[in-house]
Design an enzyme around this catalytic site. Structure first.
Site, PDB file in Angstrom:
ATOM      1  N   ARG A 236       0.958  -1.254  -0.024  1.00 12.87           N
ATOM      2  CA  ARG A 236      -0.075  -0.067  -0.048  1.00 12.87           C
ATOM      3  C   ARG A 236       0.946   1.305   0.026  1.00 12.87           C
ATOM      4  NH1 ARG A 236      -3.040   3.056   4.745  1.00 12.87           N
ATOM      5  NH2 ARG A 236      -3.998   4.528   3.600  1.00 12.87           N
TER       6      ARG A 236
ATOM      7  N   HIS B 297      -2.983  11.027   0.561  1.00 16.02           N
ATOM      8  CA  HIS B 297      -2.523  10.669   2.095  1.00 16.02           C
ATOM      9  C   HIS B 297      -1.886  11.977   2.440  1.00 16.02           C
ATOM     10  CE1 HIS B 297      -1.179   7.406   4.822  1.00 16.02           C
ATOM     11  NE2 HIS B 297      -0.981   8.077   5.344  1.00 16.02           N
TER      12      HIS B 297
ATOM     13  N   GLU C 110      -7.709   8.233   6.278  1.00 14.63           N
ATOM     14  CA  GLU C 110      -7.986   8.858   7.419  1.00 14.63           C
ATOM     15  C   GLU C 110      -8.547  10.232   7.214  1.00 14.63           C
ATOM     16  OE1 GLU C 110      -5.014   8.406  10.244  1.00 14.63           O
ATOM     17  OE2 GLU C 110      -5.001   6.317  10.559  1.00 14.63           O
TER      18      GLU C 110
ATOM     19  N   ASN D 294      -8.138   1.448   9.545  1.00 13.06           N
ATOM     20  CA  ASN D 294      -6.795   1.705  10.314  1.00 13.06           C
ATOM     21  C   ASN D 294      -7.010   1.475  11.804  1.00 13.06           C
ATOM     22  OD1 ASN D 294      -5.646   2.287   7.877  1.00 13.06           O
ATOM     23  ND2 ASN D 294      -4.997   4.391   8.112  1.00 13.06           N
TER      24      ASN D 294
ATOM     25  N   TYR E 299      -5.003   1.370  15.561  1.00 10.75           N
ATOM     26  CA  TYR E 299      -3.744   1.457  16.631  1.00 10.75           C
ATOM     27  C   TYR E 299      -4.019   1.319  18.004  1.00 10.75           C
ATOM     28  CZ  TYR E 299      -1.299   3.237  12.685  1.00 10.75           C
ATOM     29  OH  TYR E 299      -0.508   3.257  11.321  1.00 10.75           O
TER      30      TYR E 299
ATOM     31  N   GLU F 280      -3.840  -0.465   8.086  1.00 11.73           N
ATOM     32  CA  GLU F 280      -2.734  -0.032   8.834  1.00 11.73           C
ATOM     33  C   GLU F 280      -3.007  -0.474  10.384  1.00 11.73           C
ATOM     34  OE1 GLU F 280      -1.654   4.219   9.262  1.00 11.73           O
ATOM     35  OE2 GLU F 280      -2.099   4.514   7.146  1.00 11.73           O
TER      36      GLU F 280
HETATM   37  C1  NOJ Z   1      -2.073   7.043  10.360  1.00 13.17           C
HETATM   38  C2  NOJ Z   1      -1.369   7.839   9.042  1.00 13.17           C
HETATM   39  O1  NOJ Z   1      -2.256   7.261   7.882  1.00 13.17           O
HETATM   40  C3  NOJ Z   1      -0.040   7.529   8.844  1.00 13.17           C
HETATM   41  O2  NOJ Z   1       0.342   8.559   8.039  1.00 13.17           O
HETATM   42  C4  NOJ Z   1       0.804   7.660  10.341  1.00 13.17           C
HETATM   43  O3  NOJ Z   1       2.163   7.626  10.084  1.00 13.17           O
HETATM   44  C5  NOJ Z   1       0.430   6.475  11.089  1.00 13.17           C
HETATM   45  N1  NOJ Z   1      -0.923   6.346  11.282  1.00 13.17           N
HETATM   46  C6  NOJ Z   1       1.102   6.359  12.294  1.00 13.17           C
HETATM   47  O4  NOJ Z   1       0.715   7.474  13.112  1.00 13.17           O
END
Ligand code: NOJ
Length: 504
Positions: free
Chosen positions: A100, A145, A190, A331, A333, A400
């Protein structure tokens, strides 16, 4: 041997043994895909070469180096503009199915408009795509992006409704030039992050109008997304037979207690952060989540505005945006705990005040090198289940997931993060029946982490920013991820990886 080390060894062995009792080998099935991700501004460099135009991130980091943690910028970054062949070698080494990456709009259209198509920009992405295909790696392309052509920012950037048409013009160039070899497209990465942080926070372009411009941005991004999906359907789908989606970010919002108030607050937070973009695209009724509409309308009225700060879609727009996805990029985290805040008394218009909740993270959650990112694998499973239940179990590609750490090649914490999140994902797929078709680790390489510069490292490969060749070196996690990508299973010898913790 210190007691603590013995305890750690026993704990690790115990937890692994336990896991293997319940599930000897965790595999993701033949059709499941593994990949890694990057983004143009974060890795390419070559910011002003071969006809590339200026982006909002070029302008912002040049004008305000003091706002970036290490006063750095993406002028050179990982120099992937020159070194893309090395990157493809690393991808090959990792054994991933797809890569990606994102296309830099100002590298393709230096003026932002299609009156001037930069041949070298087209050449660069053609070379990258061809190199990937020669190596049997599927390209997954993000159109946006975050690196908007600066020239379009002069027109108000995403707060200007005409952006939707300009974005569709840009997308047309991409479909024309690359659509014969790119089967998977993501319009935006995002929108929650770049609308909130770019128009009501600290990211480029530096807008400080939360509660206004972030909503305008979101509105025009959703309109732009709908237009591009329609464009693909009308002019490209028959011939190119690809898939178009969007990547939305979801942090899991967990109620701080089981009380009804806390549960309501957590659901409100989910609707404001994820539903803002998901509800218009993924639900049968379309449009913004009712709770957002209600709260922002009420607050705007109480604050004496003539109209709601949240713009209205036309009924044609609602129809166009509804269902505009072939797959959903997700995405994820981390997780936050949520309790009610105050959304009724503040006179200050802002997204936070409209949402009206308080968020926190637990002190005991393992830390990363980013303040916002704590390790909470169970939140991933809950987030996937919520998406499944709220939006009729869409086809999801995890676009992600990853962790930032300090520089260094021994990164057992990253191995541990990937292992934990993949176990949660496995449960979500096989126990809960969430439809997830693939997993992408962020990131292939260390890169420019926006306002944190090069201080937060997410890469499976370490990048040496002191060396002119931006030497890339595999971390422990790269061999771990390789074992997963090449077999489709979590390796049985996990202990061999985390054992490094004990010698660190
Ligand atoms: C989200 C973003 O899409 C990416 O650009 C960023 O580096 C990562 N998360 C980590 O924060």
């Amino acid at each position: 041997m210190k007691l603590q080390i013995i305890v750690t060894i026993l704990t690790v062995i115990w937890s692994r043994t336990n896991a293997s009792i319940t599930n000897t080998k965790l595999c993701f099935g033949e059709n499941f895909r593994f990949g890694v991700a990057t983004a143009s501004y974060q890795i390419e460099g070559g910011w002003n070469v071969s006809g590339k135009g200026e982006s909002i991130w070029d302008r912002y980091t040049h004008e305000h180096p003091e706002r970036v943690f290490d006063h750095n910028n993406g002028d050179v970054a990982d120099d992937s503009y020159q070194r893309y062949k090395e990157d493809v070698k690393l991808l090959k080494e990792l054994g991933v199915n797809f890569y990606r990456f994102s296309i830099s709009w100002p590298r393709i259209l230096p003026t932002g408009f299609i009156n001037d198509v930069n041949k070298d920009g087209i050449r660069y992405y053609n070379d990258l795509i061809d190199e990937l295909r020669r190596n049997d790696i599927e390209p997954l392309v993000t159109m946006y992006h975050w690196d908007l052509p600066q020239i379009l920012q002069e027109l108000g950037g995403w707060t200007n409704p005409v952006m939707a048409d300009y974005f569709a013009d840009y997308a047309k160039v991409l479909f024309n030039e690359f659509g014969d070899r790119v089967q998977f497209w993501l319009t935006f990465n995002e929108p929650l992050s770049f609308c909130q942080d770019g128009y009501g926070g600290n990211d480029a372009p530096g807008g400080q109008a939360s509660g206004f411009e972030d909503y305008m941005c979101g509105h025009n991004v959703l309109r732009a997304h709908g237009k591009v999906y329609t464009l693909y359907n009308k002019e490209y789908r028959d011939q190119q037979q690809g898939s178009v989606g969007i990547t939305l970010d979801i942090a899991w919002m967990e109620p701080i207690t089981t009380s009804q108030e806390d549960q309501d607050a957590a659901e409100t937070a989910r609707q404001f952060t994820y539903g803002w973009f998901a509800h218009p695209i993924l639900t049968d009724e379309g449009d913004y989540p009712p709770i957002m509409r209600k709260r922002i309308d009420e607050n705007s009225k109480r604050q004496n505005f003539a109209r709601s700060r949240l713009p209205q879609f036309t009924s044609e727009e609602i129809q166009e945006i509804k269902g505009s996805f072939d797959f959903l990029g997700l995405n994820h985290y981390t997780t936050f705990m949520v309790s009610p805040g105050d959304n009724k008394t503040s006179t200050v218009p802002s997204f936070q005040n409209d949402m009206g909740v308080k968020t926190s993270q637990k002190a005991e959650w393992p830390k990363s090198n980013s303040t916002w990112l704590k390790v909470v694998p169970w939140g991933f499973r809950k987030a996937l289940n919520w998406v499944k239940n709220t939006y009729n179990n869409p086809n999801i590609l995890v676009t992600e997931n990853g962790i930032s750490l300090h520089p260094g090649l021994h990164d057992p914490k990253r191995v541990n993060y990937i292992d934990g999140y993949l176990r949660a994902l496995h449960d979500a797929i096989y126990k809960d029946k969430c439809r997830v078709i693939g997993y992408t680790y962020w990131s292939l390489l260390d890169n420019f982490e926006w306002m944190r510069g090069y201080s937060e490292r997410f890469g499976l490969y370490e990048v040496d920013y002191e060396s002119p060749s931006r030497t890339r070196t595999p971390r422990l996690s790269a061999s771990y991820f390789r074992a997963i990508a090449t077999t489709g299973c979590l390796p049985n010898d996990y202990i061999n990886y985390v054992e490094y913790t004990l010698t660190d």
